[in-house]
Design an enzyme around this catalytic site. Structure first.
Site, PDB file in Angstrom:
ATOM      1  N   ASN A 153       0.737  -0.743   0.166  1.00 61.28           N
ATOM      2  CA  ASN A 153      -0.028  -0.044  -0.205  1.00 61.28           C
ATOM      3  C   ASN A 153       1.192   1.371  -0.014  1.00 61.28           C
ATOM      4  OD1 ASN A 153       0.293  -1.601   2.794  1.00 61.28           O
ATOM      5  ND2 ASN A 153      -0.409   1.245   3.043  1.00 61.28           N
ATOM      6  N   ASP A 197      -5.018   0.699   4.424  1.00 60.72           N
ATOM      7  CA  ASP A 197      -4.124  -1.130   4.449  1.00 60.72           C
ATOM      8  C   ASP A 197      -3.955  -2.192   3.353  1.00 60.72           C
ATOM      9  OD1 ASP A 197      -1.028  -1.350   5.420  1.00 60.72           O
ATOM     10  OD2 ASP A 197      -1.870  -2.163   7.324  1.00 60.72           O
ATOM     11  N   ASP A 202      -2.907  -3.905   1.506  1.00 64.07           N
ATOM     12  CA  ASP A 202      -1.769  -3.959   0.371  1.00 64.07           C
ATOM     13  C   ASP A 202      -2.240  -5.578   0.235  1.00 64.07           C
ATOM     14  OD1 ASP A 202      -1.987  -3.733   2.752  1.00 64.07           O
ATOM     15  OD2 ASP A 202       0.551  -5.397   2.718  1.00 64.07           O
TER      16      ASP A 202
END
Length: 287
Positions: A7, A50, A52
């Site tokens: 991210n 967040d 990712d």
């Protein structure tokens, strides 16, 4: 080579990074000879939660309208599986959600917003698997709602955490946390079976040609399920949580499964004093 990306930062503060933030939270195809980006698919533009990419991509032979298409798929922290043409990057299908959703993609505030999946996922770093016999993909997943806050204006300092906010495991109104192992049709996008687990799953899955799905549980066991039906077939109690991915190998004509059990403070109910170990355990499969 197919890679998933992390991210953008700061994780929870987007005021310093307007736009889509390409190519964060994406799967990218890269030419190994030149390093050239052949194509990219960003599954969360402008991420402030967040989300990712942690789960490695899986290669799939997708049968669509009678034609076999070389494809690549990814399980994600947001609880969806995406299937793409691995030569062109064309999106072929998006699955149904395989973990509960609540306030997904809600704007963050300084007071905090309860969101599921939380920053842990969905699917985290746990490797997934594809079974060419069932033509399904398998993953180990997490249901862990979190309260996410944003703190705009954090100064970047090299070597220090740069999150611009936080994701809290605690203040979640007593919502349950658990995990699951699923089988999913990558083309149709439907979950074929689900096996729930007491704690969130981080171990990853392994599928064998004998029709078994192996994964370790965070509460301290190594388990096997039937790849077609999801029936729980076997469990071996370990000294600590199994949060690593299993592997298989052959030696002198016999097949073995090996996994490490070390525990993790992130997924135990008793986070202050979780069982820990340093075991590497191997099992022989029956002939």
């Amino acid at each position: 080579v197919y890679v998933v990306t992390g991210n953008p930062g700061p994780d929870y503060d987007a005021t310093v990074r307007p736009g889509d933030n390409l190519w964060g939270d994406a799967i990218c195809a890269i030419d190994l000879d030149t390093g050239e980006l052949k194509w990219g698919f960003q599954y969360v533009p402008h991420d402030v939660w967040d989300y990712d990419g942690g789960c490695p991509p899986v290669l799939v032979d997708a049968e669509i309208d009678g034609v076999t298409i070389p494809a690549v798929g990814i399980f994600t922290k947001i609880g969806y599986f995406y299937l793409l043409n691995r030569h062109t990057g064309e999106l072929l299908s998006t699955s149904e959600n395989y973990v509960p959703l609540e306030n997904l993609f809600a704007p963050l505030t300084e007071d905090g917003v309860l969101i599921a999946p939380g920053s842990a996922g969905g699917t985290n770093w746990s490797p997934a698997a594809y079974n060419p016999m069932t033509k399904w993909v398998y993953s180990a997943n997490i249901h862990w709602p979190m309260v996410m806050t944003t703190r705009p204006g954090q100064e970047y300092r090299e070597g220090s955490s740069y999150q611009g906010g936080n994701a809290s495991f605690s203040n979640t109104d007593g919502r349950e946390t658990w995990g699951n192992v699923i089988a999913l049709d990558p083309v149709g996008g439907q979950v074929q079976w689900e096996a729930k687990t007491e704690l969130p799953m981080f171990s990853g899955v392994l599928v064998t040609a004998g029709g078994l799905v192996f994964a370790g549980q965070s509460q301290g066991s190594f388990d096997a399920w039937d790849a077609k039906t999801g029936e729980h077939l076997w469990a071996f109690k370990t000294e600590a949580g199994v949060n690593a991915a299993p592997a298989t190998y052959e030696l002198d004509g016999k097949q073995y499964i090996v996994v490490s059990a070390g525990g993790s403070r992130y997924v135990r109910r008793d986070r202050d004093n979780p069982p820990q170990a340093d075991a590497i355990i191997a099992f022989a499969l029956p002939e």
